[in-house]
Design an enzyme around this catalytic site. Structure first.
Site, PDB file in Angstrom:
ATOM      1  N   ARG A 167       0.821  -1.203   0.000  1.00 18.36           N
ATOM      2  CA  ARG A 167       0.000   0.000   0.000  1.00 18.36           C
ATOM      3  C   ARG A 167       0.861   1.262   0.000  1.00 18.36           C
ATOM      4  O   ARG A 167       2.034   1.232   0.323  1.00 18.36           O
ATOM      5  CB  ARG A 167      -0.923   0.010   1.229  1.00 18.36           C
ATOM      6  CG  ARG A 167      -2.012  -1.044   1.219  1.00 18.36           C
ATOM      7  CD  ARG A 167      -2.859  -0.966   2.482  1.00 18.36           C
ATOM      8  NE  ARG A 167      -2.047  -1.117   3.689  1.00 18.36           N
ATOM      9  CZ  ARG A 167      -1.653  -0.141   4.472  1.00 18.36           C
ATOM     10  NH1 ARG A 167      -1.989   1.111   4.201  1.00 18.36           N
ATOM     11  NH2 ARG A 167      -0.915  -0.378   5.535  1.00 18.36           N
TER      12      ARG A 167
ATOM     13  N   LYS B 213      -8.241  -2.464   1.709  1.00 16.23           N
ATOM     14  CA  LYS B 213      -8.082  -1.624   2.893  1.00 16.23           C
ATOM     15  C   LYS B 213      -8.828  -0.301   2.769  1.00 16.23           C
ATOM     16  O   LYS B 213      -9.143   0.333   3.782  1.00 16.23           O
ATOM     17  CB  LYS B 213      -6.597  -1.371   3.160  1.00 16.23           C
ATOM     18  CG  LYS B 213      -5.846  -2.615   3.640  1.00 16.23           C
ATOM     19  CD  LYS B 213      -6.469  -3.222   4.891  1.00 16.23           C
ATOM     20  CE  LYS B 213      -5.608  -4.347   5.453  1.00 16.23           C
ATOM     21  NZ  LYS B 213      -6.270  -5.035   6.587  1.00 16.23           N
TER      22      LYS B 213
ATOM     23  N   HIS C  68      -9.499  -4.760  13.384  1.00 16.66           N
ATOM     24  CA  HIS C  68      -8.478  -5.381  12.536  1.00 16.66           C
ATOM     25  C   HIS C  68      -8.045  -6.667  13.237  1.00 16.66           C
ATOM     26  O   HIS C  68      -7.083  -6.679  14.002  1.00 16.66           O
ATOM     27  CB  HIS C  68      -7.299  -4.431  12.347  1.00 16.66           C
ATOM     28  CG  HIS C  68      -6.301  -4.907  11.347  1.00 16.66           C
ATOM     29  ND1 HIS C  68      -4.964  -4.617  11.413  1.00 16.66           N
ATOM     30  CD2 HIS C  68      -6.455  -5.661  10.239  1.00 16.66           C
ATOM     31  CE1 HIS C  68      -4.329  -5.168  10.396  1.00 16.66           C
ATOM     32  NE2 HIS C  68      -5.221  -5.811   9.668  1.00 16.66           N
TER      33      HIS C  68
ATOM     34  N   SER D 180       0.909  -7.185  11.008  1.00 18.06           N
ATOM     35  CA  SER D 180       1.466  -8.099  10.014  1.00 18.06           C
ATOM     36  C   SER D 180       2.678  -8.834  10.578  1.00 18.06           C
ATOM     37  O   SER D 180       3.543  -8.244  11.215  1.00 18.06           O
ATOM     38  CB  SER D 180       1.874  -7.309   8.768  1.00 18.06           C
ATOM     39  OG  SER D 180       2.419  -8.154   7.788  1.00 18.06           O
TER      40      SER D 180
ATOM     41  N   LYS E  54      -1.555 -13.744  12.818  1.00 18.47           N
ATOM     42  CA  LYS E  54      -3.014 -13.579  12.900  1.00 18.47           C
ATOM     43  C   LYS E  54      -3.748 -14.569  11.982  1.00 18.47           C
ATOM     44  O   LYS E  54      -4.681 -15.257  12.397  1.00 18.47           O
ATOM     45  CB  LYS E  54      -3.344 -12.127  12.534  1.00 18.47           C
ATOM     46  CG  LYS E  54      -4.785 -11.724  12.672  1.00 18.47           C
ATOM     47  CD  LYS E  54      -4.909 -10.200  12.806  1.00 18.47           C
ATOM     48  CE  LYS E  54      -4.114  -9.440  11.764  1.00 18.47           C
ATOM     49  NZ  LYS E  54      -4.746  -9.409  10.450  1.00 18.47           N
ATOM     50  N   THR E  55      -3.321 -14.633  10.724  1.00 15.71           N
ATOM     51  CA  THR E  55      -3.967 -15.538   9.769  1.00 15.71           C
ATOM     52  C   THR E  55      -3.649 -16.989  10.095  1.00 15.71           C
ATOM     53  O   THR E  55      -4.534 -17.854  10.111  1.00 15.71           O
ATOM     54  CB  THR E  55      -3.524 -15.201   8.334  1.00 15.71           C
ATOM     55  OG1 THR E  55      -3.936 -13.874   8.013  1.00 15.71           O
ATOM     56  CG2 THR E  55      -4.139 -16.160   7.327  1.00 15.71           C
TER      57      THR E  55
ATOM     58  N   ASP F 268      -9.096 -11.306   8.891  1.00 12.94           N
ATOM     59  CA  ASP F 268      -8.466  -9.978   8.925  1.00 12.94           C
ATOM     60  C   ASP F 268      -9.343  -8.826   9.410  1.00 12.94           C
ATOM     61  O   ASP F 268      -8.861  -7.969  10.131  1.00 12.94           O
ATOM     62  CB  ASP F 268      -7.939  -9.637   7.527  1.00 12.94           C
ATOM     63  CG  ASP F 268      -6.979  -8.465   7.525  1.00 12.94           C
ATOM     64  OD1 ASP F 268      -6.136  -8.383   8.435  1.00 12.94           O
ATOM     65  OD2 ASP F 268      -7.069  -7.630   6.619  1.00 12.94           O
TER      66      ASP F 268
ATOM     67  N   ARG G 106       1.745 -12.379  -1.661  1.00 16.60           N
ATOM     68  CA  ARG G 106       0.407 -12.584  -1.090  1.00 16.60           C
ATOM     69  C   ARG G 106      -0.416 -13.535  -1.953  1.00 16.60           C
ATOM     70  O   ARG G 106      -0.121 -13.755  -3.129  1.00 16.60           O
ATOM     71  CB  ARG G 106      -0.344 -11.252  -1.036  1.00 16.60           C
ATOM     72  CG  ARG G 106       0.244 -10.235  -0.082  1.00 16.60           C
ATOM     73  CD  ARG G 106      -0.397 -10.313   1.270  1.00 16.60           C
ATOM     74  NE  ARG G 106       0.079  -9.304   2.203  1.00 16.60           N
ATOM     75  CZ  ARG G 106      -0.408  -9.141   3.410  1.00 16.60           C
ATOM     76  NH1 ARG G 106      -1.399  -9.912   3.845  1.00 16.60           N
ATOM     77  NH2 ARG G 106       0.063  -8.227   4.216  1.00 16.60           N
TER      78      ARG G 106
END
Length: 526
Positions: free
Chosen positions: A54, A196, A215, A233, A237-238, A252, A316
């Site tokens: 981003r 996002k 988030h 990140s 988390k994932t 997410d 990704r």
């Protein structure tokens, strides 16, 4: 789709309109347009151009009433005038006019009480594919009467040559006009801007209705117990929310309204650098036809080299959530019983797991801490602390305390248990200590979710004042209290106090005279 709908938006001489194409049709378009390559798994692979992440410094909101009274203006939420927005909107419409266009209508927010209808317009097939993966896909019947609440114009090929005259950061622009329910993107092809951007809008809309936007990832157990996993990140988390024993609600972005927890999205967006089928089999198995890989390296047979970061570390994959076998079809769960804050502490100071009081939960939520490994100099790797309010400051249009207040209300209302889990280092930083094993971290998570951690005896650590279990299942007790895991106790004390000072300094921004609450007492003490 009738071209008149797009002409009413100011687009002219429109060619073919490809409306909510199927996956097979999208893949055919991507191949015919030379936008992608096929991989051996059946997934398509695209390059996102110069931008492989981003562009947060190029994101702006139009400064106008009434939204300007609510937005927390600053480095995260920058102002742009309506005049400049309109000028760049004209540039975007010129870019999209006279083209074949891909129009994708989707929902964000699985809860009927909180969902929004979003329309994306782009000239790139793979961006339509990305949107189809990431958001909630309407049924054929829902598409017949679809009316968008918000429209995103992705004019990624448009470049703002007047950016200096406009006093902007670069030729890239990601702009939001809240009052007119639209966003425009130019100069960057990166798909994450689409995802996002809508997350930022949900973070604006929901809290103003008294609903919490988060988030975080979420999953649900066999007894329908919902758990939330917050983390920046690289904290897991994932990976940790994708559990064969629990149904995945989402990886997410979530909301929490009067009905419970719900996913904003209909897909997942996982990092694949160094992806290992043995440690992350669910994510590896999700990379099949319909999945869309970004910026990965492949050989002439289409085999992906997940270890390669030659294009970017931020490789990704996006895929619809039904590529995960054990997912929750409704994308919803009840009110959360457990909240887990994930941090990858490269200083090696924080415990593998600690139980937080409500006040500590508010403190660590507002701190949003993790630490990243910066790089190696003569074999010595130095960690760098990162603080991102609510574990997602880059996407928060409102002041962080707005979200913290809502979280605190949810914790009180539903008697939620909150834990801090360190997926980073133990026994020292990189080069001295070791990274927490996924096995030990999973054991900590499992003890939280099955409730067995509640039967532990707890010690209170010095300085940070965290409650850590003396024993926990089969985990080596020597790592549960971080000081015990260090051979050099003096080095630990020095590093601990260094990190504590960083926390204290960061939290000063919430200790203003007009602050609604101050949870600094729940933080570390020197």
């Amino acid at each position: 789709m009738d071209s008149k709908e797009l002409e009413q938006l100011g687009l002219k001489n429109i060619g073919s309109i490809y409306y909510n194409l199927s996956y097979d049709d999208l893949i055919k378009h991507e191949l015919d347009n030379n936008e992608c390559t096929m991989t051996s798994s059946g997934a398509t692979a695209v390059d996102t151009g110069v931008f492989t992440g981003r562009s947060p410094k190029d994101k702006y909101f139009v400064d106008q009433e009434p939204s300007n009274k609510y937005i927390a203006w600053g480095n995260v939420n920058q102002k742009i005038s309506k005049k400049i927005f309109d000028e760049l909107f004209e540039l975007s419409k010129q870019q999209l006019s006279g083209k074949d266009l891909y129009v994708t209508d989707v929902f964000t927010g699985a809860s009927v009480a909180s969902k929004h209808s979003i329309r994306f317009i782009t000239e790139i097939a793979w961006q339509s594919h990305f949107v189809k993966n990431m958001f909630i896909r309407p049924s054929e019947n829902e598409l017949k009467g679809f009316k968008p609440n918000f429209t995103v114009f992705n004019a990624c090929k448009a470049v703002n040559d007047k950016w200096q005259e406009h006093c902007l950061n670069s030729e890239v622009f990601v702009l939001f006009d809240i009052e007119n329910n639209m966003a425009i993107i130019g100069g960057t092809w990166y798909g994450g801007e689409l995802k996002k951007g809508i997350f930022s809008m949900m973070n604006y809309w929901l809290p103003l209705q008294g609903k919490l936007s988060m988030h975080c990832s979420a999953n649900i157990g066999k007894d329908n117990d919902t758990a939330l996993f917050f983390g920046l990140s690289g904290t897991g988390k994932t990976t940790l929310s994708t559990d064969p024993e629990r149904r995945l609600i989402g990886d997410d972005e979530h909301g929490w309204d009067e009905h419970g927890v719900f996913n904003f999205e209909g897909g997942c967006y996982a990092k694949v650098i160094n992806l290992d089928p043995n440690s992350e089999p669910e994510i590896y198995g999700a990379i099949k036809r319909g999945a869309l890989l970004e910026n990965v390296v492949t050989d002439h047979e289409g085999t992906v080299d997940y270890s390669s970061s030659s294009k970017t570390e931020n490789t990704r994959v996006s895929y619809p959530i039904d590529h995960i076998e054990n997912h929750e079809p409704s994308l919803m769960g009840g009110h959360a019983q457990n909240i887990i804050f994930l941090t990858a502490d490269a200083f090696g100071v924080l415990p593998p797991v600690s139980k937080l009081t409500k006040e500590q939960a508010m403190y660590y939520f507002l701190s949003g801490y993790t630490a990243k490994v910066a790089g190696t100099e003569r074999g010595i790797t130095k960690p760098v602390a990162t603080f991102s309010a609510c574990f997602g400051e880059a996407f928060l249009p409102l002041h962080p305390t707005v979200y913290a207040k809502l979280l605190g209300e949810k914790i009180d209302e539903h008697d939620v248990h909150v834990y801090l889990v360190n997926t980073g280092w133990s026994g020292g930083g990189p080069g001295v200590g070791k990274r927490m094993s996924i096995k030990d971290t999973r054991a900590c998570i499992n003890a939280i979710l099955d409730g067995s951690i509640k039967h532990s005896e707890f010690d209170i650590t010095k300085t940070f004042g965290l409650a850590v279990p003396k024993t926990l299942g089969d985990i080596n007790p020597s790592i549960l209290n971080p000081r015990n895991a260090w051979a050099d106790k003096d080095a630990f004390d020095h590093t601990r106090d260094t990190l504590a000072a960083m926390f204290i300094e960061n939290f000063k921004k919430y200790q203003t005279e007009d602050a609604e609450f101050d949870f600094s007492e729940a933080g570390p003490k020197l």
